[in-house]
Design an enzyme around this catalytic site. Sequence first.
Site, PDB file in Angstrom:
ATOM      1  N   SER A 128      16.121  13.886  -5.837  1.00  0.00           N
ATOM      2  CA  SER A 128      16.587  13.443  -7.354  1.00  0.00           C
ATOM      3  C   SER A 128      17.116  14.752  -8.259  1.00  0.00           C
ATOM      4  O   SER A 128      17.391  14.297  -9.449  1.00  0.00           O
ATOM      5  CB  SER A 128      15.283  13.081  -7.961  1.00  0.00           C
ATOM      6  OG  SER A 128      13.775  13.797  -7.558  1.00  0.00           O
TER       7      SER A 128
ATOM      8  N   GLU B 280      20.064   5.049  -7.665  1.00  0.00           N
ATOM      9  CA  GLU B 280      20.970   6.180  -8.204  1.00  0.00           C
ATOM     10  C   GLU B 280      22.140   6.328  -7.358  1.00  0.00           C
ATOM     11  O   GLU B 280      22.094   7.038  -6.291  1.00  0.00           O
ATOM     12  CB  GLU B 280      20.661   7.093  -9.046  1.00  0.00           C
ATOM     13  CG  GLU B 280      20.102   6.812 -10.318  1.00  0.00           C
ATOM     14  CD  GLU B 280      18.956   7.905 -11.145  1.00  0.00           C
ATOM     15  OE1 GLU B 280      19.577   7.541 -12.170  1.00  0.00           O
ATOM     16  OE2 GLU B 280      18.494   8.881 -10.396  1.00  0.00           O
TER      17      GLU B 280
ATOM     18  N   ASN C 136      16.071  10.512 -14.096  1.00  0.00           N
ATOM     19  CA  ASN C 136      15.077  12.379 -13.435  1.00  0.00           C
ATOM     20  C   ASN C 136      15.334  13.024 -14.274  1.00  0.00           C
ATOM     21  O   ASN C 136      15.222  14.096 -15.062  1.00  0.00           O
ATOM     22  CB  ASN C 136      14.947  12.623 -12.114  1.00  0.00           C
ATOM     23  CG  ASN C 136      14.458  12.407 -11.251  1.00  0.00           C
ATOM     24  OD1 ASN C 136      12.814  11.853 -12.037  1.00  0.00           O
ATOM     25  ND2 ASN C 136      14.604  12.505 -10.498  1.00  0.00           N
TER      26      ASN C 136
END
Length: 291
Positions: free
Chosen positions: A120, A153, A191
Amino acid sequence: MSEIKTIGVAGCGTMGAGIAIVAARAGFRTVVYDTRQEALDKSLQQTRDFFAKSVQRGKMTEEKMAAAVDKLVVTTSLDGMGECDLVIDAVFEDLKVKHDLFTRLDKVCPSHTIFASNTSTLSITEIAAGSGRDDRFVGMHFCLPAQLMKLVEMSPGLNTTEETFTKAWAACEAMGQRPVKTKDNPGFILNYFLIPYNNDAIRLVEAGVAAPADIDRAIKEGLGYPMGPLELLDLIGLDTQLLLCEAMYGITNEPRAACPPLVKRMIAAGHLGRKSGRGFYTYEGNAMFGS
């Protein structure tokens, strides 16, 4: 169904176990690798419990549950990933650890296998550079809890081919997920906002502004979020939050991404969140979130 038939998941922590549920539930043969047999056993039991609860709630038939469980294979040997068409890494947020994993995977997986990282905060291009196949490497960042959240994502590295990205995108959709394409950027979309936001909530606790339950209640009732930031942090794990902060702050120097001191004290005390039974809240049992 995409061309991809068998999906490997490396690492069966909270995120890896959730991704494995998503893949098996969608009908993919799913191979879960971890060096710890006890972690694999725990993950399998949690998965069975999650599916059983899904049947009770009318979200899954007993036949589909049996088929999904039958699709799951666990292994402590990396050789067990040798028949995978797509391998998703869900190991520690550490570039060296990921390079070591993919270097070894490159030796056991066939040339057509696509490698993906669930990172992330780390650079997809940098992880891919240590994989031996940076043209067949993509970022696939699932959201916690993966078995309930649909967003993924998807990020190409600088050398990722269009064919690789298209195949990985198709596999993501075949798993029933909703991918969005992002640039290879620290924190991607989610994030980039979430890490500073979670740190802000921790700093409110540090400052004694409000108790965790009241902060979470304010966010849920005032902003309409389904989960409060401190509940989410317990699910992520405070040790994971520390790694996320170190990775993102190291790249961006964004002050709000710097880890609050309270996190390190909680880790030292063993208050990691749900995985240790205590974080900002106290937990009994080891049921997977949503079951």
